[in-house]
Every structure is written in C-alpha cells, then in structure tokens.
Scaffold this motif. Structure first.
Motif, PDB file in Angstrom:
ATOM      1  N   PRO A 209       1.220  -1.244   0.515  1.00  0.00           N
ATOM      2  CA  PRO A 209      -0.053   0.244  -0.042  1.00  0.00           C
ATOM      3  C   PRO A 209       0.084   1.394   0.102  1.00  0.00           C
ATOM      4  O   PRO A 209       1.189   1.837   0.911  1.00  0.00           O
ATOM      5  CB  PRO A 209      -0.387  -0.402   1.503  1.00  0.00           C
ATOM      6  N   CYS A 242      -4.700   7.506   6.319  1.00  0.00           N
ATOM      7  CA  CYS A 242      -4.295   5.985   5.608  1.00  0.00           C
ATOM      8  C   CYS A 242      -5.771   5.092   5.726  1.00  0.00           C
ATOM      9  O   CYS A 242      -6.886   4.796   5.175  1.00  0.00           O
ATOM     10  CB  CYS A 242      -3.702   4.910   6.713  1.00  0.00           C
ATOM     11  N   HIS A 245      -8.690   5.677   2.210  1.00  0.00           N
ATOM     12  CA  HIS A 245      -7.837   5.458   1.572  1.00  0.00           C
ATOM     13  C   HIS A 245      -8.200   4.122   1.447  1.00  0.00           C
ATOM     14  O   HIS A 245      -8.415   3.359   1.960  1.00  0.00           O
ATOM     15  CB  HIS A 245      -6.029   5.894   1.781  1.00  0.00           C
ATOM     16  N   ASP A 247      -6.849   1.917   0.039  1.00  0.00           N
ATOM     17  CA  ASP A 247      -6.476   0.636  -0.124  1.00  0.00           C
ATOM     18  C   ASP A 247      -6.256   0.608   1.483  1.00  0.00           C
ATOM     19  O   ASP A 247      -6.438  -1.350   1.659  1.00  0.00           O
ATOM     20  CB  ASP A 247      -4.381   0.907   0.688  1.00  0.00           C
ATOM     21  N   GLU A 250      -9.359  -2.352   1.269  1.00  0.00           N
ATOM     22  CA  GLU A 250      -9.012  -3.425   0.391  1.00  0.00           C
ATOM     23  C   GLU A 250      -8.297  -4.382   1.413  1.00  0.00           C
ATOM     24  O   GLU A 250      -8.589  -5.529   1.340  1.00  0.00           O
ATOM     25  CB  GLU A 250      -7.436  -3.652  -0.892  1.00  0.00           C
ATOM     26  N   GLY A 251      -6.661  -3.911   1.867  1.00  0.00           N
ATOM     27  CA  GLY A 251      -6.976  -4.738   3.064  1.00  0.00           C
ATOM     28  C   GLY A 251      -7.821  -5.307   3.802  1.00  0.00           C
ATOM     29  O   GLY A 251      -7.258  -6.944   4.033  1.00  0.00           O
ATOM     30  N   PHE A 263      -3.910  -4.011  -3.618  1.00  0.00           N
ATOM     31  CA  PHE A 263      -3.407  -2.174  -3.277  1.00  0.00           C
ATOM     32  C   PHE A 263      -2.817  -1.517  -4.915  1.00  0.00           C
ATOM     33  O   PHE A 263      -2.252  -1.793  -5.605  1.00  0.00           O
ATOM     34  CB  PHE A 263      -2.197  -2.223  -2.788  1.00  0.00           C
ATOM     35  N   LYS A 264      -4.043  -0.700  -4.442  1.00  0.00           N
ATOM     36  CA  LYS A 264      -3.762   0.233  -5.448  1.00  0.00           C
ATOM     37  C   LYS A 264      -3.011   1.630  -5.668  1.00  0.00           C
ATOM     38  O   LYS A 264      -2.603   2.125  -6.738  1.00  0.00           O
ATOM     39  CB  LYS A 264      -5.435   1.268  -6.146  1.00  0.00           C
ATOM     40  N   GLY A 265      -2.861   1.886  -4.081  1.00  0.00           N
ATOM     41  CA  GLY A 265      -1.389   2.840  -4.456  1.00  0.00           C
ATOM     42  C   GLY A 265      -1.847   4.164  -4.963  1.00  0.00           C
ATOM     43  O   GLY A 265      -3.982   4.853  -4.725  1.00  0.00           O
TER      44      GLY A 265
END
Length: 266
Positions: A209, A242, A245, A247, A250-251, A263-265
């Motif tokens: 991430p 964080c 976001h 990510d 998704e996590g 993770f897309k970042g």
C-alpha cells in the motif's frame, strides 16, 4: 540528463540506481552525485516507481568521495580558501534530504566497501541490506575530517555515543554482521544472494500500500526529532489519512476473504 557515472532502470515497479565507476570502487565525484540526485528526482516523479534500490557496480558499494578527482579542482569559498563545506551544501546534503523525503522506500544493497560519505548514504536508506563480505568505514579521521553526509546525526542515535565515537575516532572497518548486531542495518545475506534479496524486498514493497508505506516512512523518520505528544499527534493525523484511503478497505476485505490484497496506491 544522460548518465555517465550511474546506471538507472525500472522494472516491475522497482527503480535501481547503481553507482557505475567500478574501476574507482564507485568513488563519488560531483557528477556522480548530480546524476544520483537526478535519478531520485525521476523516481519521485514516476508513478510507476514504487520502491528504489541503491547499490554499486562491481566489488564495492562506494569507497566514498573521490579525493583525487575532487581535489584536482578543489572547492573554494568566496575568500579563495579551501571550503569542504561547499560540496556538502550543494551535493551531499541535498541527496540525503532527497532520500529521506522521497515518499517511496529506499533500499541500500551494500556490496563490498561502503566508506566515508557513502557509508552514511547507505545507512540513511530506509532499509539497508548488506553482503556478508561488506563493511562500513567512517574513514574521515584518517584524513583529518569529521563524519559527514549525516553521519554525526545518525550514528549516536542508532548505536549510542560510545560506539559512535569508536567508529568516528578510530576509523576502523565495521563488518556487516557487526553492523547488523548493533542495529545499524536490517539484514546480512551471502554475497551471491544480495541482488536477489534486495530486489525481492523492493518488489514486496512495490506491491504494498503505497500511501501507508509513505506515511510509515514519514512517521518513523519524524520520531527522532519529536517528543511523545508531537509524535502521538502525528500518528493520529497520518492514521486518519490511511483510514480514508481505498487501500485500507482493500486490506480489510483481503484479510477477511483470506486472499492477497490488491493495493492500488496513489
């Protein structure tokens, strides 16, 4: 900028910056430093780059400043006197600041000698992985200078004042395995495994991430100058970022579904 003293490439989200003066044990000239800074600027601007490996070509990471090349055209102050603070101000210090502020992890892969300023460049990376035959040398006292490139800031924080004094005053080699035992570096591997291990670590980070990794780097580096209350406030603010976001969700979803996170970042 076209490069003469470094090699630069990007593969699978990992940029590799390689000092490329093996005939001189990758001794640092002002041109090498300028090219390295340019490469780090490219890493910052390139959204495809998610992690950076810094290493040396041949049998050394770097033997430090190239005294022969640098003193052939010595830096002079406005008064015409020798000014060794000038290249620090214009080249070394900006490189250190660039590495620390880059919102992408920097892994130093130390092959062979890392001496003088190069030792401190390697030690100031976010993760330092060394070959078993590598060593670190604060060589400055041997030519009547003080550790620079952040050495006097870093060493006492990592190993305490006595060991920092030992390294700086005696100017003796510190083997990689001892550096790891002292907490100066993250990992030591067999020489033939160094490149593969550094690349594997970098690729793991590149798949991670990006936003969280950038904030982990920011918070840990900030801690050295913060009191507890300031650091707690910083953690609160960065954790808030964080959590907002994509990510993070998704996590969580990957964890509950027992799959690898994508993770897309960004």
């Amino acid at each position: 900028m076209s490069y003469q003293d470094i090699l630069y490439g990007v593969e699978d989200g990992v940029a590799t910056i390689r000092f490329n003066r093996p005939q001189a044990l990758n001794a640092m000239t002002l041109r090498l430093l300028e090219e390295t800074r340019d490469a780090f600027a490219r890493c910052a601007d390139d959204q495809q780059v998610r992690a950076v490996v810094l290493t040396g070509e041949g049998r050394a990471f770097s033997s430090g400043a190239d005294l022969v090349a640098n003193m052939s055209a010595p830096p002079l102050g406005a008064d015409g006197r020798l000014d060794l603070g000038l290249p620090l101000e214009t080249h070394y210090n900006p490189l250190i600041a660039q590495m620390r502020s880059l919102p992408k992890p920097v892994i130093a892969a130390v092959n062979g000698a890392a001496a003088g300023a190069a030792a401190n460049v390697a030690l100031l990376a976010d993760l330092t992985i060394a070959a078993r035959s590598a060593y670190f040398l604060q060589a400055f006292v041997n030519i009547a200078l003080i550790p620079d490139a952040g050495g006097t800031w870093l060493l006492p924080r990592l190993v305490g004042p006595q060991r920092a004094m030992q390294l700086a005053l005696l100017g003796e080699r510190l083997p990689a395995e001892t550096a790891q035992q002292w907490g100066l570096i993250a990992e030591v591997v067999d020489d033939e495994a160094l490149a593969a291990r550094a690349t594997a670590v970098a690729r793991k980070l590149a798949d991670g991430p990006a936003q969280a990794i950038a904030r982990i780097k920011q918070s840990i580096h900030a801690a050295a100058g913060n009191d507890l209350d300031t650091q707690l406030a910083l953690e609160r603010d960065l954790q808030r970022d964080c959590g907002r976001h994509p990510d993070f969700m998704e996590g969580v979803m990957a964890f509950t579904q027992k799959r690898k996170a994508n993770f897309k970042g960004g």
